[in-house]
Design a protein around this motif. Sequence first.
Motif, PDB file in Angstrom:
ATOM      1  N   THR A 421       0.846  -1.190   0.000  1.00 19.23           N
ATOM      2  CA  THR A 421       0.000   0.000   0.000  1.00 19.23           C
ATOM      3  C   THR A 421       0.882   1.241   0.000  1.00 19.23           C
ATOM      4  O   THR A 421       2.031   1.208   0.453  1.00 19.23           O
ATOM      5  CB  THR A 421      -0.923   0.039   1.227  1.00 19.23           C
ATOM      6  N   LEU A 423       0.464   5.882  -1.077  1.00 21.56           N
ATOM      7  CA  LEU A 423      -0.120   6.931  -1.906  1.00 21.56           C
ATOM      8  C   LEU A 423       0.798   7.241  -3.071  1.00 21.56           C
ATOM      9  O   LEU A 423       1.961   7.613  -2.879  1.00 21.56           O
ATOM     10  CB  LEU A 423      -0.350   8.198  -1.072  1.00 21.56           C
ATOM     11  N   GLU A 437      -7.443  10.635  -6.143  1.00 17.38           N
ATOM     12  CA  GLU A 437      -6.357   9.955  -5.446  1.00 17.38           C
ATOM     13  C   GLU A 437      -5.966   8.694  -6.206  1.00 17.38           C
ATOM     14  O   GLU A 437      -6.823   7.908  -6.613  1.00 17.38           O
ATOM     15  CB  GLU A 437      -6.800   9.607  -4.025  1.00 17.38           C
ATOM     16  N   GLY A 439      -3.663   5.384  -5.551  1.00 14.69           N
ATOM     17  CA  GLY A 439      -2.986   4.680  -4.478  1.00 14.69           C
ATOM     18  C   GLY A 439      -2.661   3.251  -4.853  1.00 14.69           C
ATOM     19  O   GLY A 439      -3.347   2.625  -5.669  1.00 14.69           O
ATOM     20  N   SER A 441      -2.597  -0.442  -3.603  1.00 10.28           N
ATOM     21  CA  SER A 441      -3.264  -1.243  -2.577  1.00 10.28           C
ATOM     22  C   SER A 441      -3.311  -2.696  -3.038  1.00 10.28           C
ATOM     23  O   SER A 441      -3.859  -2.998  -4.105  1.00 10.28           O
ATOM     24  CB  SER A 441      -4.684  -0.718  -2.319  1.00 10.28           C
ATOM     25  N   THR A 524      -5.413  11.843   2.991  1.00  6.39           N
ATOM     26  CA  THR A 524      -5.524  10.461   2.532  1.00  6.39           C
ATOM     27  C   THR A 524      -5.420   9.522   3.719  1.00  6.39           C
ATOM     28  O   THR A 524      -4.813   9.851   4.737  1.00  6.39           O
ATOM     29  CB  THR A 524      -4.416  10.130   1.511  1.00  6.39           C
ATOM     30  N   LYS A 525      -6.028   8.354   3.579  1.00  2.90           N
ATOM     31  CA  LYS A 525      -5.912   7.315   4.594  1.00  2.90           C
ATOM     32  C   LYS A 525      -4.810   6.315   4.261  1.00  2.90           C
ATOM     33  O   LYS A 525      -4.537   5.422   5.059  1.00  2.90           O
ATOM     34  CB  LYS A 525      -7.247   6.576   4.744  1.00  2.90           C
ATOM     35  N   LEU A 526      -4.208   6.457   3.100  1.00  6.14           N
ATOM     36  CA  LEU A 526      -3.146   5.554   2.700  1.00  6.14           C
ATOM     37  C   LEU A 526      -1.833   5.929   3.372  1.00  6.14           C
ATOM     38  O   LEU A 526      -1.590   7.091   3.701  1.00  6.14           O
ATOM     39  CB  LEU A 526      -2.957   5.590   1.181  1.00  6.14           C
ATOM     40  N   SER A 527      -0.991   4.934   3.559  1.00  2.00           N
ATOM     41  CA  SER A 527       0.352   5.194   4.079  1.00  2.00           C
ATOM     42  C   SER A 527       1.190   5.823   2.984  1.00  2.00           C
ATOM     43  O   SER A 527       0.812   5.856   1.807  1.00  2.00           O
ATOM     44  CB  SER A 527       0.991   3.901   4.570  1.00  2.00           C
TER      45      SER A 527
END
Length: 1302
Positions: A421, A423, A437, A439, A441, A524-527
């Motif tokens: 995962t 961004l 976005e 990303g 994943s 963002t919620k992504l690492s």
Amino acid sequence: MVSHGEASEKIYNNGEEEVCGFRCECIVPFNYVHDCLIKSVTEGPCLDPLVSPLYASAFHASSRYNFLYSAHFAKLYGSSGWSPSPRDRQPWMQIDLWTKYRIVAIATQGTFNSYDWMTKYMLLYGDRPDTWTPYVMKGGNMTLPGNWNYYQVKRNVFHYAFTAKHLRIYPMGWNTENGGKIGLRLEVYGCPYDSYVMNFEGNDMVAYSFPRGRMRTRQDHYALNFKTLEKDGVLLHSEGLQGDSINLELKTGQLYLHISLGSSTVHNTNGMTTMRLGNLLDTQHWHYVTIKRYGREVNFTLDSETETAILNGEYQYLDLDKQIYVGGVIEKDLPHLPGRVNFRGCMENVFINGINIIKMTQYEEPEIRLAPKKKTMHFNCRDLLWKPMTFAGPNNYLQLPGFFRKNRLAVKFKFRSWDYTGLLMFTRFADDLGSLELGLSEGQVNVTIMQPGNKRLRFAAGYRLNDGFWHSVDLAAKDNLLSITIDEDESSPLKITNPFMVRTGDRYFFGGCPKTNNTVRCVTKLSRFHGCMQQIFIDDEPVDVDVMLQRKWGRYAEVLLGTCGITDRTNKFTQAVYRESCEAYRLNGKYWSGNYTIDPDLSGPLKPFTVYCNMMQKSWTVIEHNRMKSTKVSGSTVDQPYIGDLQYVNASWAEVTALANTSLYCEQWIEFLCYKSRLLNTPRERPYTYWIGRNNESHEYWGGAFPESGKCGCAVNQTCTDSKYWCNCDADYRQWHSDKGYLSFRDHLPVRRIIIGDTNRTGSEARYSVGALYCHGDRSIWNTIAITQPQYLTFPTFKPGTTADITFHFRTYRTNGVFVENSDDHLRNFIRIELNSTTEVVFIFMVGDGIRNVTLRSPKPLNDNEWHYVEAEINVKMARLKVDFHPPAIHKFPGQTYVTMKFTQPLLVGAANHTLRPFLGCLRGLRMNGVPVDLEGKVDEGIGIRRNCTGACLNASIPCRNGGQCIDGYSAYTCDCNNTAFDGYYCHLDIGAFFDVGAWLRYDIRKEPISFDAWWAHYWIEPHWHHFMLGYNTTTDDIEFSFSTTQAPAVLLYISSFGNDYIAVLLKKDGTLSLRYRLGIINYKFKLTDRSMADGFPHFVNITRHNYTVWTQVDYMDPWIERLIPGEIPRFDSPKSIFLGRVMEVGGVDYEIQRHNSPGFMGCISGVRYNIFAPLRSYFRPNVTNPPVTTQGYVVESNCGAFTPVLGYVPWEDDPWFTGLFFYYIHDDVTPPWMTLIVTVSLMLLFLILYGLYIYLYRYKGSYHTNEPKQLESPSSSRPLTDTLRKDRKNLPEIQEESPNE
């Protein structure tokens, strides 16, 4: 010169030829190419200093602290050094060597006579200054260890040599104590390197035709270097009519060697052998390949990694017909080999058994043939414009601009990563239309569109994109339509037709969102993405990242530009960290030679034994034996030979074998002296003498020769007494001769037995001796991680049976946490090791008789952030726990105890199940029953698992400022500001004061003078005079402060002494600054500025003196350098007090000081520091009950004199100490009552003056337009008032009209 065909024969037979531009003699033919490439004309070692001869123009840097710390001062043993600007967020220093060299080592120092040095750094190299290759240590670590003080030299010898024209150093850590900063002096060691390069485009190749149409060899040596951006391609290829073949090719980024000496249909034997090395070789970095073969034994080397194999089949010779292809196979109607593609990239120094293929191609030798319709090759590397970048930090991001409010969005880029995962890209639309976005994943590219009032759109494209290879992403979107193409597969782009609007924003974020100054609301919620990117296009325009950043159109953090630093995760090495060898002791800080006890198999069945460790060079492990002295032999025959067994000192045969097996390299000297006594009975007879090595295998070759060659060293060197024989002794002369040399094939060592069988004839006699076994290196790595967030790592279930042995190192600041846990499904069977308190380590287990524990209590805290070693062992007799060198804690079991350890759950490292009692800190070298656990394989920055022991201080979002020391808590950090003049969470807040007229502050450094005896004793205890605390540092002064005032003259700072010495900073009547020094009997006057500083604005002053040199700097302008009068080293003896505001010293004060001392300083002063003394901090933030500070008059805390910080202000949302929008310590509005009265009266007077001026101007408005009075009517009569004036006109003087000219 001879032809190349003749040269091949000459090289192969004599080991001598001029190919590389200079003459070189090779010890053995296999070393020919490398000896040629590394030896200079003098044939000395490859250790020439490369930096010291360079001119200043060869040094470049991202910034400099000031002129005295410029990059060209960074030469080893120089009188200064390089230091970057404190504002430089990613400093680097670059060296241009002007020509290509072979680099073997680097040595570093800190800045001369300072607290400035690097503790670790990263080294990048390359052929061009815009494309870099990171040097990778064993195990994938790219960080090199640095210095621990400024004067000692830290030398790092590279475990594989590389070639480069440009070098760049990135500081990764530096000393922060005592105001230290980055400081560097360095030297690089290597030697000249001849480079022959050739570029391949995929449609060309080179074929070398063998002399006489074929090549039959028993031994081969191929060498070449290559770099490419392609994953696949044929490098070498040749075949023989009898099924022999050799093929070197790239396949999916890995290097494969296919070699066959022939197959047998009679014996149903397939002779093809395949060897594989490396991964991710498509990075446009140079890779060095060597293939050495003798018979069926092959050493295949890529960079520093070597694989050894025994070829399949039963043949010894490689029979190749006609030619060997380089770069691919192209013939008429055959553009490439079936199922393979030709090589695209650049090759360098291609040698086939000593033949320089590229040089022959340049000279168009007749043996060289090109592809059909190809007339020439390109002899330079046509590198593409390839500017990759590496996202390598926990807070990395790259911000780039874009065109605003366009109705079409287009973004294209390439990336490579191992992460599941992360961004990739984020942009926010204009007009508050939402965001887009991209990303990574689960190995796919997810596209997410968020728009207000609409449902979130999310879809995925691609498959298994986290494989470490390059993948391209091409995204285009406009209203109600979006398409995305992965890896340029135009046949199947993903298209989405949903209702949404596109109005492009002006900023694009790659790799992550900024943690601070996030004005665009990148959310963002992504690492964060960790990996590499390149070839970024925004709105169909290529983005030059360097230009964007230079013009400050973009921003970035924790991104390495110009290099792809992604490492190979498919090939993991492990290196011992426990005392398996001398190398392990050296890693644990043992740098002196002597006797050490080692245990090569750790918790295995072998016992530890004592060896001698030579730590001077490569940490050699030395084991002696009983046959090191010469032994006489006579009367032996082949049927009744002499047998000489070797008994190694302090070690059994199994233990010595285990050492050799775990070492990287071993060698052993062997010597045979003969008088009419034959040795190997060469060339093709049964040997009379041979030796037995590992696995009780006999070997019929001697020192200096290749394994199983049946020769001695003289045959390799072509120096035998009689050329008919392959050994000197085989000539069977009646005179003394000898055959000697090193045995260096590790898999055959150590020597166990010598067999001698030809000393029974008349006059026949022999003597032999075998040297000590020398080994160095380990075949595993230092496996270290840092756990910075509550998390555990999972590994396969531990299956110990009835005995468990667990060892590891740890370091932490935390008071508790679980290191290791393994259990079954119902917690009826488990083991756990944890830190229970600051001084207790507990081994808890349930293995058959309820829950038991073993607790070891340490007399010292274990959470001191130092490495601690833990051993935990359990068997049917007892459970044992040991920490460091403390006595072990033992829990003995009663007789007939049954121990069962049948675990079913995964092994957990870093926390108990459900993340209970998490451990935050570093773990190193975890072994379970002697088997290393690959901790680094679980590194994931997204969940807080870092490679190496790096906590929050390494990549602090806001580093400690102004010399504050970072205290690492791994998940967080704090700043220690005690030795600074500042306050705040990041040591970023100035501590200052407002001084009214006549007010003063005195800080007492000492109460009594330093006696000569005390000074002399301290001189011998600490001869470098770096200890400020007791006032012994008399040759170095470091002063800094800031101030603001409108009054002059004044004494800003005065430092007195118990003698006549003093230091004073004066504000003269004209507002300029002056520095006064008195050292001994000499007064010094230095002018600091040419313009007035009494302008009410804050100004910063920095003064540094070392011996005869004084550096002064005001407001970060260019520093001024002054020199004191040479002679005896000037010392500022016995400093007494520091005065601020006014000098109130008891005793005589210099007349110049008195002139400026009245009426006193009125204004603000802030951040005052003299060496380590901070008087204002001691007064307003005392650490002791009675600080040595005295004040008089109106002195109140204020930051009105604070100068603008170089690194900018800390955002209030990132300051944990922030409590509101008002700073309660600012007292600019707190003024005396009489001052308020004066200001009020002044304002009233100003108002009255302005009002009077207004009335006066209004009354006479228009009076000068004409001389004729106006007609005015009387308010009480109908007769005009002018009539009266006419009657009296005769009595008035006549007024002359002014002419128009006048």
